[in-house]
Write a protein that holds these residues in place. Sequence first.
Motif, PDB file in Angstrom:
ATOM      1  N   THR A  17       0.803  -1.215   0.000  1.00 40.30           N
ATOM      2  CA  THR A  17       0.000   0.000   0.000  1.00 40.30           C
ATOM      3  C   THR A  17       0.835   1.263   0.000  1.00 40.30           C
ATOM      4  O   THR A  17       0.304   2.357   0.111  1.00 40.30           O
ATOM      5  N   THR A  27      -2.374  12.695  -2.150  1.00 41.13           N
ATOM      6  CA  THR A  27      -3.155  12.219  -3.291  1.00 41.13           C
ATOM      7  C   THR A  27      -2.973  10.716  -3.445  1.00 41.13           C
ATOM      8  O   THR A  27      -1.973  10.148  -3.035  1.00 41.13           O
ATOM      9  N   LEU A  28      -3.963  10.067  -4.041  1.00 40.86           N
ATOM     10  CA  LEU A  28      -3.874   8.639  -4.307  1.00 40.86           C
ATOM     11  C   LEU A  28      -3.205   8.408  -5.655  1.00 40.86           C
ATOM     12  O   LEU A  28      -3.447   9.161  -6.607  1.00 40.86           O
ATOM     13  N   ILE A  32      -4.776   3.171  -7.822  1.00 37.76           N
ATOM     14  CA  ILE A  32      -5.844   3.010  -6.848  1.00 37.76           C
ATOM     15  C   ILE A  32      -7.028   3.841  -7.313  1.00 37.76           C
ATOM     16  O   ILE A  32      -6.962   5.069  -7.331  1.00 37.76           O
ATOM     17  N   GLN A  33      -8.099   3.180  -7.707  1.00 37.39           N
ATOM     18  CA  GLN A  33      -9.275   3.859  -8.239  1.00 37.39           C
ATOM     19  C   GLN A  33     -10.437   3.728  -7.254  1.00 37.39           C
ATOM     20  O   GLN A  33     -10.730   2.644  -6.772  1.00 37.39           O
ATOM     21  N   HIS A  34     -11.069   4.839  -6.950  1.00 38.11           N
ATOM     22  CA  HIS A  34     -12.217   4.839  -6.049  1.00 38.11           C
ATOM     23  C   HIS A  34     -13.496   5.154  -6.807  1.00 38.11           C
ATOM     24  O   HIS A  34     -13.508   6.000  -7.708  1.00 38.11           O
ATOM     25  N   THR A  35     -14.575   4.479  -6.430  1.00 37.72           N
ATOM     26  CA  THR A  35     -15.886   4.883  -6.933  1.00 37.72           C
ATOM     27  C   THR A  35     -16.363   6.081  -6.114  1.00 37.72           C
ATOM     28  O   THR A  35     -15.871   6.315  -4.997  1.00 37.72           O
ATOM     29  N   CYS A  37     -18.308   8.341  -3.590  1.00 41.65           N
ATOM     30  CA  CYS A  37     -18.971   8.050  -2.319  1.00 41.65           C
ATOM     31  C   CYS A  37     -20.429   8.492  -2.377  1.00 41.65           C
ATOM     32  O   CYS A  37     -20.723   9.650  -2.698  1.00 41.65           O
ATOM     33  N   PHE A  76      -4.259   5.534   4.204  1.00 41.11           N
ATOM     34  CA  PHE A  76      -5.567   5.841   3.637  1.00 41.11           C
ATOM     35  C   PHE A  76      -6.307   6.908   4.440  1.00 41.11           C
ATOM     36  O   PHE A  76      -7.035   7.723   3.878  1.00 41.11           O
ATOM     37  N   ARG A  79      -5.587  10.252   3.406  1.00 38.46           N
ATOM     38  CA  ARG A  79      -6.132  10.575   2.080  1.00 38.46           C
ATOM     39  C   ARG A  79      -7.652  10.477   2.064  1.00 38.46           C
ATOM     40  O   ARG A  79      -8.260  10.139   1.070  1.00 38.46           O
ATOM     41  N   ALA A  82     -12.233   6.109   4.186  1.00 37.01           N
ATOM     42  CA  ALA A  82     -13.258   5.486   3.345  1.00 37.01           C
ATOM     43  C   ALA A  82     -14.492   6.373   3.369  1.00 37.01           C
ATOM     44  O   ALA A  82     -15.290   6.320   4.316  1.00 37.01           O
ATOM     45  N   CYS A  83     -14.599   7.227   2.368  1.00 37.99           N
ATOM     46  CA  CYS A  83     -15.707   8.196   2.307  1.00 37.99           C
ATOM     47  C   CYS A  83     -15.773   9.036   3.576  1.00 37.99           C
ATOM     48  O   CYS A  83     -16.851   9.367   4.073  1.00 37.99           O
TER      49      CYS A  83
END
Length: 324
Positions: A17, A27-28, A32-35, A37, A76, A79, A82-83
């Motif tokens: 990671t 920044t990511l 690493i791609q996020h949908t 939120c 994480f 950054r 998680a949402c």
Amino acid sequence: MKKWLFGTLAAAALVATAPVLAQDDTTLPDFIQHTACEVDLTGSEIPIQHFGDISGSYAFITQPLLAGLADAAAYFNARGGACGATLMQDNRDTGGDPGQTQAAYDYYSGLENPPDVILLYASGDAELLRDQLAEDQIPALISAGSVAGLYGEDGQTPGWIYASNPLYADQFGSFCRYVGANAEQFPDPVVGYISWPGAFGESAYTPEVMAYCAEQGVTILETPEYFPPSATDITTNVQNLVDAGANILYTNSLASGPFMVAKTIVDLGLEDSVQLAGVNWALDTSVGLLSRTVLGSDGLPAVNGIIGSLPFHWWSERELPGVA
């Protein structure tokens, strides 16, 4: 198969990671791609719930696991989490005691909001909790496991436990295939199995593996040798296997286990006649660090030259995302 040259020794991580970014870069990376939120979870926490032996014989492996989880959560969280939710650890130390393992599971499974998924460390824990996890319908993740833990007593029934790397029995079989395919290096291979007692240490020594190895032209001695993780002298164990004809010693142990076998090979002057091999954990950093105290005739740590499975990327693969 990987032949371990000590100069390239490094830790194998369960999840990579840490990309090549500056520490203050929040920044990511592109891989690493996020949908998007749909819900803002700012102010809430998402626990990573896990339990196992972090103070007993597995501490050399499990303590780095906890450190890796902490680093990943911090990465994480810096950054956005998680949402907006913060990742955090919630774990218990069982000290390798099955009673404490059961108590930890009873605690987590009895919570008002039981875990959606739980993380285990050891094959013995998986075997103990296999049926309970299925009954409670709680998925569990484990780095690897025994056939009994993952597929039940019949070896054919998948459960609710999922492993991230190959079965230990499969790794042993893969090693035999490698040996059989390299007859010039191993002209008359006879393998002595030497490991720790218990679910983990004994998990690779099965009738199916022995039969498969025989098909590859590799003989597995019928009597394995087991020694406790606390052992400081395993001369008799090693000598028994060598006297029975072993020119390869395969260990399904970790940390001090492979080191003790390597040390004994050096102490008995068998470096030129006995090849040391092992499961993926035998290539872990802890083995090399422990081995610094005993040097072979080449002046390198005793475990230099060990052969084993490595189902992970290596730190030398700098071109891969996540490898610094």
